[in-house]
Design an enzyme around this catalytic site. Sequence first.
Site, PDB file in Angstrom:
ATOM      1  CG  HIS A  31      18.722  -7.936  14.687  1.00 44.24           C
ATOM      2  ND1 HIS A  31      19.232  -8.097  14.297  1.00 44.24           N
ATOM      3  CD2 HIS A  31      17.768  -8.172  15.029  1.00 44.24           C
ATOM      4  CE1 HIS A  31      18.671  -7.568  13.786  1.00 44.24           C
ATOM      5  NE2 HIS A  31      17.835  -7.260  14.429  1.00 44.24           N
ATOM      6  CB  SER A  67       6.704  -6.831  -9.390  1.00 43.47           C
ATOM      7  OG  SER A  67       5.512  -6.521  -9.249  1.00 43.47           O
ATOM      8  CB  ALA A 123       5.058  -5.277   6.238  1.00 44.07           C
ATOM      9  CG  LEU A 125       4.825  -9.343   7.049  1.00 42.48           C
ATOM     10  CD1 LEU A 125       3.518  -9.155   6.687  1.00 42.48           C
ATOM     11  CD2 LEU A 125       5.186  -9.665   8.403  1.00 42.48           C
ATOM     12  CB  SER A 127       7.620  -9.367  -0.073  1.00 44.32           C
ATOM     13  OG  SER A 127       8.035  -7.994   0.472  1.00 44.32           O
ATOM     14  CB  SER A 128      13.092  -9.293  -0.822  1.00 48.18           C
ATOM     15  OG  SER A 128      13.399  -8.957   0.788  1.00 48.18           O
ATOM     16  CD  GLU A 160      17.656 -10.581   1.128  1.00 49.76           C
ATOM     17  OE1 GLU A 160      16.414 -11.577   0.435  1.00 49.76           O
ATOM     18  OE2 GLU A 160      17.227  -9.713   1.889  1.00 49.76           O
ATOM     19  CG  ASP A 172      14.087 -13.536   5.952  1.00 47.12           C
ATOM     20  OD1 ASP A 172      13.944 -14.107   7.091  1.00 47.12           O
ATOM     21  OD2 ASP A 172      14.765 -12.155   6.150  1.00 47.12           O
ATOM     22  CE1 TYR A 224      19.021  -7.990   9.973  1.00 49.24           C
ATOM     23  CE2 TYR A 224      21.114  -8.233   8.250  1.00 49.24           C
ATOM     24  CZ  TYR A 224      20.160  -8.912   9.264  1.00 49.24           C
ATOM     25  OH  TYR A 224      19.937  -9.968   9.037  1.00 49.24           O
TER      26      TYR A 224
HETATM   27  C1  GLA Z   1      16.392  -9.885   9.098  1.00 47.90           C
HETATM   28  C2  GLA Z   1      16.425 -10.607   8.289  1.00 47.90           C
HETATM   29  C3  GLA Z   1      17.250 -12.037   8.410  1.00 47.90           C
HETATM   30  C4  GLA Z   1      16.522 -11.941  10.304  1.00 47.90           C
HETATM   31  C5  GLA Z   1      16.112 -10.695  11.051  1.00 47.90           C
HETATM   32  C6  GLA Z   1      16.432 -10.286  12.080  1.00 47.90           C
HETATM   33  O1  GLA Z   1      14.911 -10.156   8.752  1.00 47.90           O
HETATM   34  O2  GLA Z   1      16.528 -11.327   6.845  1.00 47.90           O
HETATM   35  O3  GLA Z   1      18.336 -12.794   8.301  1.00 47.90           O
HETATM   36  O4  GLA Z   1      18.582 -11.529  10.434  1.00 47.90           O
HETATM   37  O5  GLA Z   1      16.170  -9.924  10.226  1.00 47.90           O
HETATM   38  O6  GLA Z   1      15.812 -11.903  13.138  1.00 47.90           O
END
Ligand code: GLA
Length: 407
Positions: A31, A67, A123, A125, A127-128, A160, A172, A224
């Site tokens: 964050h 997919s 999860a 991680l 994936s998107s 996104e 990400d 979020y």
């Molecule tokens: C998600 C968001 C990232 C980041 C994290 C928290 O994964 O996609 O951009 O803000 O949360 O660190």
Amino acid sequence: MRAVSLFRERFGGEPDGVWLAPGRANLMGEHTDYNEGFVLPFALGQGVTAAASRNPDRAGRRLTVCSRQEPGDTVEVDLDGLAPGRVTGWAAYPAGVAWALEAAGHRLPGACIAIDSDVPAGAGLSSSAALECATALALTSLAGLDVPRAELVTIARRAENEFAGVPTGIMDQSASLLCRAGHALLLDCRTLETSQVPFDPAAGGAGLLLINTRARHELADGEYGRRRAECEEAARRLGIRSLRDLTDLADTGSLTDPVLRRRVRHVFTDNQRVLEVVALLRASPGPSPGPSADTYREIGRLLTQAHASLRDDFEVSWPEADAAVEAAVGAGAYGARMIGGGFGGSVLALVPAAAAGPGSGPGSGPGSGPGSGPVRDAVTAAFARHGWTAPEFLDAVPSDSARQLSG
Ligand code: GLA
């Protein structure tokens, strides 16, 4: 390759090429990206594979995607009619990438893409982001375009944020497109400056274990956005552009709201922890023998401290993550913390090789990384005691960013 067999099945013939984009884990800095701070992610060995071809013989420019993870038909969209809101569900990610590429002036041909993924969905991680980045590489390569990686990062993020409507930061996509094997990526989310930080625990007698808690709470998306808004409000009240600009926690005296004070404390201390971890890794003799056990112990301590900060100050942890961290540390991990946005997803544990041995408890996943045995067993036992779905374990190996596999 399963993406290729799906391509043959759905589209007939052979794909022009195959591209892979990895998921990510984040060593430190949660964050902090949308607060213009620092993050330190690394790319995983797990990723999204896209087998793709141009489809010049169709009328118009159509993007057709399917997919292996999404039962149902292929989804076909007209590249000339793309606009946010027009495509929903999983196909919004690849369609959004096509839209964002074209909006940036990159003219694309029609294409057929078959997707496969070994990043567990939900999860935490990314994936998107991996889906976006694999699509971005496939489409630009098919178009014969050489778009710089840094530009692809912003294009994938735009897909996104604006097309799929998910208000994430830039971590990400950066991880998926810019990481290097054996390294974590230090990213300054204000300047977008990056540097590679040597990070290869397996070479130095340690291991990284991902614990997919298999919990996903409904709250995730709304909370979020709420955290982002709280951080922006705190920065506004403090009279600074973003929380990145805070140089001393003592300067938050004017912030009377206790919730906002806690949010600010998390962002401030997590930014510091990123820089501390980077300093520890850079001070180590590398690549061989790499960081000492003392260094890993120190990084582990920072990980567990970050978890407490995410749990108590930022309030984005969830019961399964708290239990996994406690069990992992109790079983000898150097440290552990939740990763990603929160309210579900995975915990990352840094584990000494001294505790080596393959996991034997039920719920042990396919990976069998060094030092993971006792930790896996302790986490599995803790979940069983609570009556929760058994966790899934994955080895996290700092890996290369997105690339073309064939074609
Ligand atoms: C998600 C968001 C990232 C980041 C994290 C928290 O994964 O996609 O951009 O803000 O949360 O660190």
